[in-house]
Scaffold this motif. Structure first.
Motif, PDB file in Angstrom:
ATOM      1  N   ILE A 124       0.846  -1.202   0.000  1.00 51.69           N
ATOM      2  CA  ILE A 124       0.000   0.000   0.000  1.00 51.69           C
ATOM      3  C   ILE A 124       0.882   1.253   0.000  1.00 51.69           C
ATOM      4  O   ILE A 124       0.643   2.194  -0.767  1.00 51.69           O
ATOM      5  N   LEU A 125       1.901   1.272   0.858  1.00 55.11           N
ATOM      6  CA  LEU A 125       2.804   2.433   0.914  1.00 55.11           C
ATOM      7  C   LEU A 125       3.574   2.599  -0.392  1.00 55.11           C
ATOM      8  O   LEU A 125       3.728   3.713  -0.894  1.00 55.11           O
ATOM      9  N   ARG A 126       4.058   1.495  -0.947  1.00 54.57           N
ATOM     10  CA  ARG A 126       4.818   1.573  -2.209  1.00 54.57           C
ATOM     11  C   ARG A 126       3.936   2.109  -3.333  1.00 54.57           C
ATOM     12  O   ARG A 126       4.367   2.947  -4.134  1.00 54.57           O
ATOM     13  N   ALA A 127       2.678   1.658  -3.365  1.00 51.45           N
ATOM     14  CA  ALA A 127       1.740   2.147  -4.390  1.00 51.45           C
ATOM     15  C   ALA A 127       1.522   3.646  -4.254  1.00 51.45           C
ATOM     16  O   ALA A 127       1.495   4.378  -5.244  1.00 51.45           O
ATOM     17  N   ALA A 128       1.379   4.123  -3.012  1.00 48.81           N
ATOM     18  CA  ALA A 128       1.131   5.550  -2.779  1.00 48.81           C
ATOM     19  C   ALA A 128       2.356   6.399  -3.116  1.00 48.81           C
ATOM     20  O   ALA A 128       2.231   7.465  -3.707  1.00 48.81           O
ATOM     21  N   LEU A 129       3.525   5.929  -2.725  1.00 45.36           N
ATOM     22  CA  LEU A 129       4.736   6.739  -2.878  1.00 45.36           C
ATOM     23  C   LEU A 129       5.327   6.698  -4.280  1.00 45.36           C
ATOM     24  O   LEU A 129       5.850   7.699  -4.757  1.00 45.36           O
ATOM     25  N   MET A 130       5.258   5.548  -4.930  1.00 45.68           N
ATOM     26  CA  MET A 130       5.949   5.391  -6.214  1.00 45.68           C
ATOM     27  C   MET A 130       5.056   4.906  -7.339  1.00 45.68           C
ATOM     28  O   MET A 130       5.442   4.986  -8.492  1.00 45.68           O
ATOM     29  N   GLY A 131       3.905   4.372  -6.973  1.00 38.41           N
ATOM     30  CA  GLY A 131       3.068   3.720  -7.964  1.00 38.41           C
ATOM     31  C   GLY A 131       3.571   2.300  -8.176  1.00 38.41           C
ATOM     32  O   GLY A 131       4.752   2.015  -7.984  1.00 38.41           O
ATOM     33  N   ILE A 132       2.658   1.409  -8.508  1.00 38.69           N
ATOM     34  CA  ILE A 132       3.026   0.026  -8.799  1.00 38.69           C
ATOM     35  C   ILE A 132       2.365  -0.374 -10.106  1.00 38.69           C
ATOM     36  O   ILE A 132       1.380   0.232 -10.528  1.00 38.69           O
ATOM     37  N   GLU A 133       2.913  -1.394 -10.734  1.00 39.71           N
ATOM     38  CA  GLU A 133       2.315  -1.899 -11.970  1.00 39.71           C
ATOM     39  C   GLU A 133       0.960  -2.520 -11.640  1.00 39.71           C
ATOM     40  O   GLU A 133       0.781  -3.096 -10.569  1.00 39.71           O
ATOM     41  N   ASP A 134       0.019  -2.408 -12.566  1.00 43.49           N
ATOM     42  CA  ASP A 134      -1.334  -2.883 -12.272  1.00 43.49           C
ATOM     43  C   ASP A 134      -1.380  -4.380 -11.969  1.00 43.49           C
ATOM     44  O   ASP A 134      -2.238  -4.829 -11.214  1.00 43.49           O
ATOM     45  N   ASP A 135      -0.422  -5.170 -12.490  1.00 44.26           N
ATOM     46  CA  ASP A 135      -0.428  -6.594 -12.148  1.00 44.26           C
ATOM     47  C   ASP A 135       0.021  -6.836 -10.703  1.00 44.26           C
ATOM     48  O   ASP A 135      -0.278  -7.873 -10.120  1.00 44.26           O
ATOM     49  N   GLU A 136       0.716  -5.874 -10.078  1.00 45.79           N
ATOM     50  CA  GLU A 136       1.087  -5.970  -8.661  1.00 45.79           C
ATOM     51  C   GLU A 136      -0.037  -5.470  -7.758  1.00 45.79           C
ATOM     52  O   GLU A 136      -0.010  -5.714  -6.550  1.00 45.79           O
ATOM     53  N   ALA A 137      -0.996  -4.750  -8.325  1.00 44.84           N
ATOM     54  CA  ALA A 137      -2.061  -4.127  -7.533  1.00 44.84           C
ATOM     55  C   ALA A 137      -3.054  -5.150  -7.010  1.00 44.84           C
ATOM     56  O   ALA A 137      -3.802  -4.866  -6.093  1.00 44.84           O
ATOM     57  N   GLU A 138      -3.056  -6.341  -7.580  1.00 40.32           N
ATOM     58  CA  GLU A 138      -3.911  -7.424  -7.090  1.00 40.32           C
ATOM     59  C   GLU A 138      -3.090  -8.211  -6.089  1.00 40.32           C
ATOM     60  O   GLU A 138      -2.249  -9.019  -6.448  1.00 40.32           O
ATOM     61  N   PHE A 139      -3.296  -7.926  -4.818  1.00 35.95           N
ATOM     62  CA  PHE A 139      -2.464  -8.510  -3.760  1.00 35.95           C
ATOM     63  C   PHE A 139      -3.047  -9.831  -3.307  1.00 35.95           C
ATOM     64  O   PHE A 139      -4.211  -9.922  -2.940  1.00 35.95           O
ATOM     65  N   ASP A 140      -2.233 -10.868  -3.344  1.00 34.80           N
ATOM     66  CA  ASP A 140      -2.632 -12.193  -2.878  1.00 34.80           C
ATOM     67  C   ASP A 140      -1.654 -12.608  -1.800  1.00 34.80           C
ATOM     68  O   ASP A 140      -0.491 -12.893  -2.089  1.00 34.80           O
ATOM     69  N   SER A 141      -2.098 -12.639  -0.549  1.00 35.52           N
ATOM     70  CA  SER A 141      -1.182 -12.926   0.553  1.00 35.52           C
ATOM     71  C   SER A 141      -0.577 -14.320   0.431  1.00 35.52           C
ATOM     72  O   SER A 141       0.555 -14.529   0.816  1.00 35.52           O
ATOM     73  N   PHE A 142      -1.309 -15.259  -0.157  1.00 32.95           N
ATOM     74  CA  PHE A 142      -0.763 -16.607  -0.294  1.00 32.95           C
ATOM     75  C   PHE A 142       0.379 -16.620  -1.309  1.00 32.95           C
ATOM     76  O   PHE A 142       1.401 -17.264  -1.118  1.00 32.95           O
ATOM     77  N   LYS A 143       0.200 -15.872  -2.395  1.00 33.89           N
ATOM     78  CA  LYS A 143       1.257 -15.765  -3.402  1.00 33.89           C
ATOM     79  C   LYS A 143       2.478 -15.069  -2.813  1.00 33.89           C
ATOM     80  O   LYS A 143       3.613 -15.446  -3.058  1.00 33.89           O
TER      81      LYS A 143
END
Length: 148
Positions: A124-143
């Motif tokens: 969440i912090l990385r997305a806010a501060l730097m942006g993340i690729e949309d394929d990283e935006a789907e967070f799966d804790s098991f993965k």
């Protein structure tokens, strides 16, 4: 495409978390409030918290504050429905009390433990501060656990 939000299953429900950039300064003020002087000198900033998550040196406050400020943001469809529902209520229509309830992450954090949510908070912090690729935006804790 770069995005600044994370979609994750949290407490059994798919949720969207977004620490809006205009709220980062407020998060940092909250991180400094009540912190020990040496912690402030070490870096009571969102970037420093992100680094602490990455290095495994995060605190319970880092987790709680990240979720408090990122909260759960509605999807575009949910936001549109909320606006229409508000207009309907103002026009006098009864919607059977289907008001949106505020998201409270603490019961899940207290039940599962803070560590269960550290990787999500870092993302969440990385997305806010730097942006993340949309394929990283789907967070799966098991993965995430399997990759670690």
């Amino acid at each position: 495409m770069t995005v600044n939000y994370v979609t994750a299953t949290f407490d059994g429900k798919k949720r969207r978390f977004e620490l809006r950039r205009h709220r980062i300064a407020a998060l940092e003020r909250a991180m400094r409030w009540g912190a020990k002087q040496e912690d402030v000198e070490m870096g009571a900033s969102a970037y420093a918290a992100m680094r602490r998550f990455h290095k495994g040196g995060w605190t319970a406050d880092d987790i709680e504050l990240t979720f408090a400020y990122a909260g759960e943001t509605p999807s575009p469809n949910e936001a549109m429905f909320a606006k229409m529902a508000k207009a309907a209520r103002l026009a006098g229509h009864d919607l059977n009390g289907d008001d949106a309830k505020l998201f409270n992450p603490m019961p899940a954090i207290e039940r599962d433990g803070h560590a269960a949510y550290a990787a999500l908070a870092e993302t969440i912090l990385r997305a806010a501060l730097m942006g993340i690729e949309d394929d990283e935006a789907e967070f799966d804790s098991f993965k995430q656990k399997a990759a670690a």
